[in-house]
Write a protein that holds these residues in place. Structure first.
Motif, short mmCIF file in Angstrom:
data_model
loop_
_atom_site.label_atom_id
_atom_site.label_comp_id
_atom_site.label_asym_id
_atom_site.label_seq_id
_atom_site.Cartn_x
_atom_site.Cartn_y
_atom_site.Cartn_z
N UNK A 313 0.83 -1.21 0.00
CA UNK A 313 0.00 0.00 0.00
C UNK A 313 0.86 1.26 0.00
N UNK A 314 2.00 1.18 0.64
CA UNK A 314 2.92 2.32 0.69
C UNK A 314 3.53 2.58 -0.68
N UNK A 315 3.93 1.51 -1.38
CA UNK A 315 4.61 1.64 -2.66
C UNK A 315 3.65 1.88 -3.82
N UNK A 316 2.40 1.47 -3.65
CA UNK A 316 1.42 1.56 -4.75
C UNK A 316 0.14 2.23 -4.26
N UNK A 317 0.17 3.53 -4.06
CA UNK A 317 -1.04 4.21 -3.58
C UNK A 317 -2.21 4.09 -4.54
N UNK A 318 -1.91 3.75 -5.81
CA UNK A 318 -3.02 3.57 -6.76
C UNK A 318 -3.89 2.37 -6.41
N UNK A 319 -3.39 1.50 -5.53
CA UNK A 319 -4.17 0.34 -5.10
C UNK A 319 -5.10 0.64 -3.93
N UNK A 320 -4.95 1.81 -3.32
CA UNK A 320 -5.82 2.14 -2.20
C UNK A 320 -7.29 2.10 -2.62
N UNK A 321 -8.07 1.45 -1.81
CA UNK A 321 -9.51 1.25 -2.02
C UNK A 321 -9.82 0.28 -3.15
N UNK A 322 -8.79 -0.23 -3.83
CA UNK A 322 -9.00 -1.20 -4.92
C UNK A 322 -8.61 -2.62 -4.51
N UNK A 323 -8.06 -2.76 -3.33
CA UNK A 323 -7.65 -4.08 -2.84
C UNK A 323 -7.98 -4.15 -1.36
N UNK A 324 -8.33 -5.32 -0.88
CA UNK A 324 -8.52 -5.50 0.56
C UNK A 324 -7.95 -6.86 0.95
N UNK A 325 -7.51 -6.96 2.19
CA UNK A 325 -6.86 -8.15 2.72
C UNK A 325 -7.84 -8.82 3.67
N UNK A 326 -8.41 -9.93 3.23
CA UNK A 326 -9.36 -10.70 4.02
C UNK A 326 -8.58 -11.75 4.79
N UNK A 327 -8.47 -11.55 6.09
CA UNK A 327 -7.59 -12.39 6.92
C UNK A 327 -8.42 -13.12 7.96
N UNK A 328 -8.52 -14.43 7.82
CA UNK A 328 -9.27 -15.27 8.75
C UNK A 328 -8.28 -16.07 9.57
N UNK A 329 -8.18 -15.72 10.84
CA UNK A 329 -7.17 -16.31 11.72
C UNK A 329 -7.86 -17.09 12.83
N UNK A 330 -7.43 -18.31 13.00
CA UNK A 330 -8.04 -19.20 13.99
C UNK A 330 -7.19 -19.19 15.26
N UNK A 331 -7.76 -18.82 16.40
CA UNK A 331 -6.99 -18.86 17.65
C UNK A 331 -6.54 -20.28 17.94
N UNK A 332 -5.32 -20.42 18.41
CA UNK A 332 -4.78 -21.75 18.67
C UNK A 332 -3.87 -21.72 19.89
N UNK A 333 -3.93 -22.72 20.71
CA UNK A 333 -3.04 -22.90 21.85
C UNK A 333 -2.98 -21.64 22.72
N UNK A 334 -4.13 -21.01 22.91
CA UNK A 334 -4.18 -19.73 23.61
C UNK A 334 -3.81 -19.84 25.09
N UNK A 335 -3.73 -21.05 25.61
CA UNK A 335 -3.31 -21.22 27.00
C UNK A 335 -1.80 -21.20 27.15
N UNK A 336 -1.06 -21.07 26.04
CA UNK A 336 0.40 -21.01 26.07
C UNK A 336 0.81 -19.56 25.85
N UNK A 337 1.65 -19.02 26.72
CA UNK A 337 1.94 -17.59 26.73
C UNK A 337 2.48 -17.08 25.40
#
Length: 502
Positions: A313-337
């Motif tokens: 996004x920093x290098x290609x401002x022409x991509x602003x509002x034309x791309x989005x990052x869909x990030x689906x993250x599953x919590x795992x081993x959350x009892x480990x620090x």
């Protein structure tokens, strides 16, 4: 090579499958009845498919409250699922085994990552002796008990939780056929110098008590054989044949990469729930989607992926509002620090990128932090670019699921250090996971790729996945067992000494 479909054999002998997490978890529904739900993760999916191809009983750790009630006899196993047997251990032993030795010592070592500072030599020793070895001993005792019923053809171990157990079983039942599939990568032999030598020797000896030891890739086969040469002075290692002779036994070491089930993915994609999530997750007509689906684990390299996107996004401002990052993250081993800290860092970085680049109309990173398999599959159907950039990975099934679900001729950007790259590299944009600038360039290349090249690359990957799917993976494992445990006229496995001994 795809093997012909086999129906389960007519004899009554079963496989005894051993994994920390079973294919099902047990809960109570609103009426108070015990219900089984699929376990989380790719291994649980694989075991469920295996169950449809061959009768099996699973030994696993009890992970839910109802699992523990079944394990301690409060609920009769027949009331839940006769094919799932649990092995209970004390909470402290389990925490040292699972939380410390398996998921800090082994997990980070085998993925080539530094240990947490608090993981001292004293702590590692305690985790091995009072945790890992103790829990492996409990499982070995239960395995021997099950074998003595005469109901089993072979034992099939899964993954890094049970490196020591096969030797304990072998000492008591020398003729049983044992196969072990290791799902995570095996690092270079020198990486094991970080761990106390006697523990490394015990790990290697435990694995070599199996008749058949299976890794995801030929690279892991080579590094395991090199590890045996380095740490077992009396082992006879044959790199050409992929065998190790140690303690009077010969172990065959080979590769059979796990895969996905196209039929299961197609069924999921045809559901109303999938369609609903797909509608909810889609971007605007003019927007391109970068997607990632991962457990929020340090080895998955989520932070570097976000940093690469920020540079884009920093290098290609022409991509602003034309791309989005869909990030689906599953919590795992959350009892480990260390896992909790990583999850907090990932959220904070995503928020800072959104604050820096976003506006009222555009949120650069759309972050979902939950376990929702159908939602994740729907997201993969939408990608223009799928980012899979682990530091290291045994296989990485997202790299296979995504192309089978995607309807956009999306481009796969894949770490060379993922096991899936061995099979799919011909159709990907390959990256060094440590090279953030290189990952940025790969994302831009993927977004700008001509449609014809996108279609060609996507088709090549799909063909590769179809040529060796999840059922082929399990049939290959099963063929190995059947070849070495022929059934006699009495319906029993024949003696294996001649195939296992040196």
């Amino acid at each position: 090579m795809t093997l012909a479909t086999k129906e389960p054999t007519a004899h009554k002998l079963r496989l005894l499958t051993v994994s920390n997490r079973g294919p099902k978890e047990f809960h109570r529904d609103e009426k108070g009845d015990v219900t089984a739900v699929p376990g989380q993760g790719g291994l649980s999916t694989a075991l469920s498919v295996a169950a449809s191809l061959y009768p099996a009983t699973w030994l696993s750790s009890p992970l839910t409250a109802i699992d523990r009630e079944i394990a301690d006899g409060t609920i009769a196993p027949a009331c839940a699922d006769g094919a799932s047997h649990f092995v209970s251990t004390g909470p402290r032993a389990y925490e040292l085994y699972y939380g410390c030795f398996a998921n800090e010592v082994l997990w980070f070592l085998q993925h080539g990552m530094a240990w947490p500072e608090e993981l001292t030599a004293e702590k590692r020793r305690e985790a091995w002796t009072e945790g890992y070895a103790a829990v492996n001993s409990a499982f070995a005792a239960k395995i021997v008990e099950e074998l003595d019923t005469g109901a089993y053809r072979a034992v099939m171990f899964h993954d890094y939780h049970f490196y020591w157990a096969p030797l304990l079983v072998r000492r008591q039942r020398p003729d049983v056929f044992m196969q072990h599939f290791v799902h995570i990568p095996w690092p270079e032999a020198g990486e094991w110098d970080r761990l106390e030598p006697d523990i490394v020797v015990s790990i290697c000896e435990g694995l070599l008590a199996n008749d058949s030891l299976v890794f995801q890739t030929p690279a892991s086969v080579r590094t395991f054989l090199a590890t045996c040469e380095r740490f077992l002075t009396d082992a006879e290692v044959d790199l050409d044949s992929g065998t190790v002779v140690h303690g009077g036994r010969r172990t065959r070491v080979w590769a059979n990469g796990i895969s996905v089930d196209p039929a299961e993915l197609s069924e999921a994609a045809a559901s109303q729930e999938f369609s609903r999530y797909r509608f909810m997750l889609r971007g605007e007509p003019h927007q391109r989607a970068i997607v990632r689906v991962d457990r929020l684990d340090p080895t998955k390299n989520v932070l570097a992926g976000f940093q690469a996107y920020a540079y884009l996004l920093e290098q290609h401002p022409e991509l602003h509002e034309k791309v989005y990052f869909l990030s689906l993250l599953v919590p795992t081993k959350s009892d480990i620090e260390i896992y909790r800290r990583h999850q907090d860092e990932a959220r904070a970085l995503a928020e800072s990128i959104n604050q820096r680049f976003g506006n009222r109309h555009w949120k650069p990173i759309q972050l979902y932090f939950e376990h929702n398999r159908v939602q994740a599959l729907a997201a993969m159907s939408l990608y223009d670019v799928l980012l899979v950039n682990p530091v290291a990975d045994g296989m990485n099934l997202v790299a296979k699921e995504g192309p089978m679900l995607n309807s956009h001729d999306g481009v796969l950007v894949l770490s060379r250090t993922a096991g899936a790259h061995t099979e799919l590299g011909c159709g990907t944009i390959s990256i060094d996971p440590h090279d953030v600038a290189g990952t940025t360039a790969a994302l831009y290349e993927a977004l700008m790729m001509p449609p014809a090249e996108r279609r060609d690359r996507a088709a090549r990957i799909r063909d590769k996945v179809r040529s060796h799917d999840l059922r082929d993976w399990f049939r290959t494992l099963l063929s190995d067992i059947e070849a070495h445990t022929p059934i006699t006229d009495a319906g029993e496995p024949s003696q294996l000494a001649e195939t296992s001994a040196a």
